[in-house]
Design an enzyme around this catalytic site. Structure first.
Site, PDB file in Angstrom:
ATOM      1  N   MET A  30       0.839  -1.204   0.000  1.00 18.62           N
ATOM      2  CA  MET A  30       0.000   0.000   0.000  1.00 18.62           C
ATOM      3  C   MET A  30       0.875   1.255   0.000  1.00 18.62           C
ATOM      4  SD  MET A  30      -3.366  -0.945   2.161  1.00 18.62           S
ATOM      5  CE  MET A  30      -2.706  -0.735   3.798  1.00 18.62           C
ATOM      6  N   GLY A  31       2.174   1.092  -0.294  1.00 19.70           N
ATOM      7  CA  GLY A  31       3.052   2.253  -0.428  1.00 19.70           C
ATOM      8  C   GLY A  31       3.527   2.800   0.904  1.00 19.70           C
ATOM      9  N   HIS A  34       9.001   1.186   3.412  1.00 20.93           N
ATOM     10  CA  HIS A  34      10.065   1.181   4.408  1.00 20.93           C
ATOM     11  C   HIS A  34      10.918  -0.072   4.187  1.00 20.93           C
ATOM     12  CE1 HIS A  34       7.538  -1.801   6.302  1.00 20.93           C
ATOM     13  NE2 HIS A  34       6.548  -0.929   6.446  1.00 20.93           N
ATOM     14  N   GLY A  36      10.990  -2.847   5.553  1.00 19.05           N
ATOM     15  CA  GLY A  36      10.233  -4.112   5.532  1.00 19.05           C
ATOM     16  C   GLY A  36       9.798  -4.432   4.106  1.00 19.05           C
ATOM     17  N   HIS A  37       9.202  -3.438   3.443  1.00 22.37           N
ATOM     18  CA  HIS A  37       8.797  -3.640   2.047  1.00 22.37           C
ATOM     19  C   HIS A  37      10.015  -3.964   1.179  1.00 22.37           C
ATOM     20  CE1 HIS A  37       5.572  -0.684   3.401  1.00 22.37           C
ATOM     21  NE2 HIS A  37       4.849  -1.704   2.992  1.00 22.37           N
ATOM     22  N   GLN A  61     -10.641  -2.668   1.801  1.00 19.66           N
ATOM     23  CA  GLN A  61     -10.194  -3.368   3.013  1.00 19.66           C
ATOM     24  C   GLN A  61     -10.203  -2.478   4.245  1.00 19.66           C
ATOM     25  OE1 GLN A  61      -6.316  -4.279   1.139  1.00 19.66           O
ATOM     26  NE2 GLN A  61      -5.374  -3.739   3.079  1.00 19.66           N
ATOM     27  N   GLY A 147       4.641 -10.373   3.760  1.00 15.01           N
ATOM     28  CA  GLY A 147       5.404 -10.285   5.003  1.00 15.01           C
ATOM     29  C   GLY A 147       4.740 -11.063   6.134  1.00 15.01           C
ATOM     30  N   ASP A 150       2.138  -9.466   8.697  1.00 14.43           N
ATOM     31  CA  ASP A 150       0.682  -9.626   8.604  1.00 14.43           C
ATOM     32  C   ASP A 150       0.387 -11.124   8.520  1.00 14.43           C
ATOM     33  OD1 ASP A 150      -0.442  -6.684   8.079  1.00 14.43           O
ATOM     34  OD2 ASP A 150       1.473  -6.900   7.065  1.00 14.43           O
ATOM     35  N   ARG A 187       2.365   2.875   9.184  1.00 14.07           N
ATOM     36  CA  ARG A 187       1.550   3.615  10.156  1.00 14.07           C
ATOM     37  C   ARG A 187       2.380   4.193  11.309  1.00 14.07           C
ATOM     38  NH1 ARG A 187      -2.459  -0.568   8.744  1.00 14.07           N
ATOM     39  NH2 ARG A 187      -4.400   0.491   8.159  1.00 14.07           N
TER      40      ARG A 187
HETATM   41  P1  AMP Z   1       1.446  -2.914   3.457  1.00 18.11           P
HETATM   42  O1  AMP Z   1       2.020  -1.869   2.557  1.00 18.11           O
HETATM   43  O2  AMP Z   1       1.443  -2.537   4.898  1.00 18.11           O
HETATM   44  O3  AMP Z   1       0.133  -3.457   2.947  1.00 18.11           O
HETATM   45  O4  AMP Z   1       2.447  -4.131   3.384  1.00 18.11           O
HETATM   46  C1  AMP Z   1       2.812  -4.715   2.156  1.00 18.11           C
HETATM   47  C2  AMP Z   1       3.567  -5.986   2.421  1.00 18.11           C
HETATM   48  O5  AMP Z   1       4.728  -5.697   3.211  1.00 18.11           O
HETATM   49  C3  AMP Z   1       2.745  -7.004   3.226  1.00 18.11           C
HETATM   50  O6  AMP Z   1       2.992  -8.307   2.711  1.00 18.11           O
HETATM   51  C4  AMP Z   1       3.274  -6.842   4.620  1.00 18.11           C
HETATM   52  O7  AMP Z   1       3.154  -8.019   5.401  1.00 18.11           O
HETATM   53  C5  AMP Z   1       4.735  -6.520   4.346  1.00 18.11           C
HETATM   54  N1  AMP Z   1       5.329  -5.824   5.489  1.00 18.11           N
HETATM   55  C6  AMP Z   1       4.829  -4.746   6.149  1.00 18.11           C
HETATM   56  N2  AMP Z   1       5.622  -4.417   7.190  1.00 18.11           N
HETATM   57  C7  AMP Z   1       6.649  -5.307   7.190  1.00 18.11           C
HETATM   58  C8  AMP Z   1       7.807  -5.502   8.019  1.00 18.11           C
HETATM   59  N3  AMP Z   1       8.059  -4.713   9.063  1.00 18.11           N
HETATM   60  N4  AMP Z   1       8.631  -6.521   7.722  1.00 18.11           N
HETATM   61  C9  AMP Z   1       8.384  -7.348   6.658  1.00 18.11           C
HETATM   62  N5  AMP Z   1       7.315  -7.207   5.842  1.00 18.11           N
HETATM   63  C10 AMP Z   1       6.465  -6.200   6.091  1.00 18.11           C
END
Ligand code: AMP
Length: 289
Positions: A30-31, A34, A36-37, A61, A147, A150, A187
């Site tokens: 969702m952009g 960081h 993690g992404h 969602q 990731g 989630d 967030r």
């Molecule tokens: P989001 O942009 O929050 O929808 O996350 C996109 C993808 O990045 C999802 O598969 C998340 O599980 C993964 N993700 C988000 N935060 C982290 C993190 N801290 N470490 C690893 N993967 C992450």
């Protein structure tokens, strides 16, 4: 790096890749990216010839009282980061492009969508199911990377792919954290300074739960007590849930005898934070089965 906002362009580019015989990995996001992404991006790059990232803050969602409008966005920065990583293309559709018509199809997961995060976010996983299905049908990746952060989402997407026979391999990458244990999340920027200081208690509670299991405790209620106590000390964190459930199907074991998912969700003044760890049983417990 190519940037597509239309479904048609994305499909044409996918066809070109296929003609060249290249495999494709997709990282749905969702952009407001960081580390993690970016760790998912790097994993994706190791798994296929080309890597695409989708950036779409999916309205279906989010419930009516959730943070859709407050969700942080910075596309220029995201593009820059992805360019540096050597991503091949970004799919960044508008809500109108993705939902020309409001879907009448609904995705449900036999009640698993109402557990954990779904209990307080009743439309969330249905929306995730729809958007991930659409992304998979538009992009047709060979592999998609999600990731562990989630955990419930990863589990439901694996079931979606198995149950509906998508020819897509699902890979789940470990959670990336700040030095103090807080899981990276888009967030986190919405936390106040005081909330940010309190937030590492979530990871501490998970680690303490894990330690409790590894020292021989097999009663999930006692593990949860330990976790709740740690969160309870933080005035700024309101516990939504703390669970100790089967990592395979989210069911609650009477006794811990196999791998369990310890997961926590808290609310702060304006931000919801989630985190989890999977505890594989150490020898002391498996020896007692
Ligand atoms: P989001 O942009 O929050 O929808 O996350 C996109 C993808 O990045 C999802 O598969 C998340 O599980 C993964 N993700 C988000 N935060 C982290 C993190 N801290 N470490 C690893 N993967 C992450």
């Amino acid at each position: 790096m190519e940037i597509f906002s239309s479904i048609e362009h994305a499909r044409c580019a996918r066809l070109e890749l296929r003609k060249r015989g290249s495999t494709l990995a997709l990282v749905p996001t969702m952009g407001y990216l960081h580390e993690g992404h970016l760790s998912l991006v790097r994993k994706a790059q190791s798994l296929a010839d080309a890597t695409w990232v989708s950036i779409f803050v999916n309205p279906t969602q989010f419930g009516p009282n959730e943070d859709l409008n407050r969700y942080p966005r910075d596309l220029d920065r995201d593009f820059e980061l992805l360019q540096i990583e050597g991503v091949d293309a970004v799919f960044v559709p508008s809500a109108e492009e993705m939902y020309a018509k409001k879907p009448i199809i609904e995705v449900a997961f036999s009640g698993l969508e109402n557990m954990l995060c779904g209990a307080s976010r009743p439309v969330h996983f249905g929306g995730v199911g729809i958007v991930v299905t659409k992304l998979f049908n538009i992009i047709e990746p060979d592999v998609a990377v999600f990731g562990q952060k989630d955990a419930q989402q990863a589990l439901l997407i694996r079931r979606l792919v198995d149950d509906l026979s998508f020819a897509i391999r699902i890979e789940v990458a470990p959670t990336v954290r700040e030095a103090d244990g807080l899981a990276l999340s888009s967030r986190n920027v919405n936390l106040t300074d005081e909330e940010r200081r309190a937030a590492p208690a979530i990871h501490r509670a998970l680690i303490e739960g894990q330690r409790t299991i590894n020292t021989g405790e097999n009663n999930p209620d006692r593990v949860l007590e330990v976790m709740r106590k740690i969160i309870g000390r933080e005035e700024l964190l309101r516990l939504d849930y703390a669970v100790c459930v089967s990592a395979d199907d989210l069911s609650t074991p009477k006794k811990i005898t196999g791998p369990v998912l310890l997961a926590i969700a808290v609310n702060t003044s304006a931000t919801r934070l989630i985190d989890n760890i999977i505890v594989e049983l150490g020898s002391p417990i498996s020896g007692r089965r």
